[in-house]
Structure formats: C-alpha cells, structure tokens
Scaffold this active site. Structure first.
Site, PDB file in Angstrom:
ATOM      1  N   HIS A  33       6.247 -11.907   6.295  1.00 56.70           N
ATOM      2  CA  HIS A  33       6.249 -11.504   4.790  1.00 56.70           C
ATOM      3  C   HIS A  33       7.402 -11.082   4.316  1.00 56.70           C
ATOM      4  CE1 HIS A  33       5.611  -8.129   7.441  1.00 56.70           C
ATOM      5  NE2 HIS A  33       6.262  -7.313   6.288  1.00 56.70           N
ATOM      6  N   ILE A  65       0.905  -1.263  -0.044  1.00 62.89           N
ATOM      7  CA  ILE A  65      -0.216  -0.004   0.001  1.00 62.89           C
ATOM      8  C   ILE A  65       0.843   1.322  -0.086  1.00 62.89           C
ATOM      9  CG2 ILE A  65      -0.229   0.277   2.627  1.00 62.89           C
ATOM     10  CD1 ILE A  65      -3.301   0.557   1.991  1.00 62.89           C
TER      11      ILE A  65
HETATM   12  P1  5GP Z   1       7.211  -4.610   7.602  1.00 65.26           P
HETATM   13  O1  5GP Z   1       7.442  -2.863   8.063  1.00 65.26           O
HETATM   14  O2  5GP Z   1       6.190  -5.235   8.790  1.00 65.26           O
HETATM   15  O3  5GP Z   1       7.977  -5.452   6.989  1.00 65.26           O
HETATM   16  O4  5GP Z   1       6.228  -4.187   6.409  1.00 65.26           O
HETATM   17  C1  5GP Z   1       4.828  -4.210   6.169  1.00 65.26           C
HETATM   18  C2  5GP Z   1       4.486  -3.521   4.969  1.00 65.26           C
HETATM   19  O5  5GP Z   1       2.921  -3.709   4.949  1.00 65.26           O
HETATM   20  C3  5GP Z   1       4.470  -2.089   4.578  1.00 65.26           C
HETATM   21  O6  5GP Z   1       5.498  -1.812   3.806  1.00 65.26           O
HETATM   22  C4  5GP Z   1       3.363  -1.392   4.535  1.00 65.26           C
HETATM   23  O7  5GP Z   1       3.174  -0.383   3.771  1.00 65.26           O
HETATM   24  C5  5GP Z   1       2.418  -2.534   4.047  1.00 65.26           C
HETATM   25  N1  5GP Z   1       1.026  -2.548   4.552  1.00 65.26           N
HETATM   26  C6  5GP Z   1       0.531  -2.094   5.855  1.00 65.26           C
HETATM   27  N2  5GP Z   1      -0.886  -2.220   5.765  1.00 65.26           N
HETATM   28  C7  5GP Z   1      -1.084  -2.606   4.744  1.00 65.26           C
HETATM   29  C8  5GP Z   1      -2.385  -2.900   4.011  1.00 65.26           C
HETATM   30  O8  5GP Z   1      -3.318  -2.628   4.368  1.00 65.26           O
HETATM   31  N3  5GP Z   1      -2.507  -3.244   2.642  1.00 65.26           N
HETATM   32  C9  5GP Z   1      -1.165  -3.465   1.928  1.00 65.26           C
HETATM   33  N4  5GP Z   1      -1.195  -3.620   0.613  1.00 65.26           N
HETATM   34  N5  5GP Z   1       0.078  -3.332   2.277  1.00 65.26           N
HETATM   35  C10 5GP Z   1      -0.090  -2.570   3.846  1.00 65.26           C
END
Ligand code: 5GP
Ligand code: ZN
Length: 112
Positions: free
Chosen positions: A98, A31
């Site tokens: 992820h 997103i």
């Molecule tokens: P992290 O920092 O946990 O490795 O990455 C989480 C990722 O999830 C971030 O890049 C953020 O932009 C993405 N993200 C968070 N909420 C959502 C959502 O509701 N939909 C999508 N498509 N991505 C999300």
C-alpha cells in the site's frame, strides 16, 4: 488472502471509507490518520511488500490511483507525501502493499 485485513476490506468484509476505486486499485481513509488527509491506496491483488512487485505496470497504476485520490481530496496542487513502508525496519505493519497519501495540513512526522 482471508487473514489479510486489506484483502478483507477489498472484499467488503470489513467496512472502509472509500475515496477512490477502479478495476485494480482501492483507496480508503486510514483508520489512524497522521494528518488531515491520510489515505491508503492498495492494489486489489494481494502483494505482500514492495519487494514482491514483479510487474512494473503495477507501480505506475498505484501512482496513478494515488494521484487521482490526491485530486479527489483537493491536495494535488497544495502538495502531499507518498510513503511506502517496506518490511519490519521500514515500519510496515500490514503485509499487503500500500501507498500512504498524506497531506492536507500538519503531518505528525513521529508517526511516519
Ligand atoms: P503500514 O505501517 O503497514 O505502512 O501502514 C498500515 C496502515 O493501515 C496504518 O496507517 C494503519 O492505521 C492502517 N490500518 C490498519 N488497519 C486498518 C483498518 O482496518 N482500516 C483502515 N482504514 N486502515 C487500517
Ligand atoms: Zn491482502
């Protein structure tokens, strides 16, 4: 888990831009992309962090799903980054394992 954003996306409760799906994995556009291609690849099973992975086959499957996603996005030969953030100081925000697929052009390295 009902309070996990990625579980809710997998369940179809929150919409996403789906790129790839198989029985065990889902890939969807991030997103808040840091590059022209930025896809999040998740196991459908809720696993909080990389440190919680108990099944070696899961990481193979995650990598296979990410490579399939790279082909779909047309960056398999051009090149990309695969990033997994783990726990707070690793920059993890969503506690559902992820892998980020990042590429397709300029990458904002301040954000990864
Ligand atoms: P992290 O920092 O946990 O490795 O990455 C989480 C990722 O999830 C971030 O890049 C953020 O932009 C993405 N993200 C968070 N909420 C959502 C959502 O509701 N939909 C999508 N498509 N991505 C999300
Ligand atoms: Zn989850």
């Amino acid at each position: 888990m009902s309070n996990c954003i990625f579980c809710r996306i997998i369940a179809g409760e929150i919409p996403c831009s789906k790129v790839y799906e198989d029985d065990l994995f889902l890939a969807f556009d991030d997103i808040n992309p840091v590059a022209p291609v930025h896809v999040v690849v998740v196991p459908k099973k809720h696993i909080p962090t990389l440190m919680d992975v108990a099944d070696d086959g899961l990481m193979q499957g995650l990598t296979d799903a990410l490579r399939a996603t790279a082909r779909i996005k047309g960056i398999d030969n051009r090149g990309f980054k695969m990033v997994i953030n783990c726990n707070k100081e690793g920059g993890q925000v969503i506690y559902h394992l992820h892998a980020h697929l990042i590429g397709g052009g300029t990458i904002d390295k301040n954000k990864i």
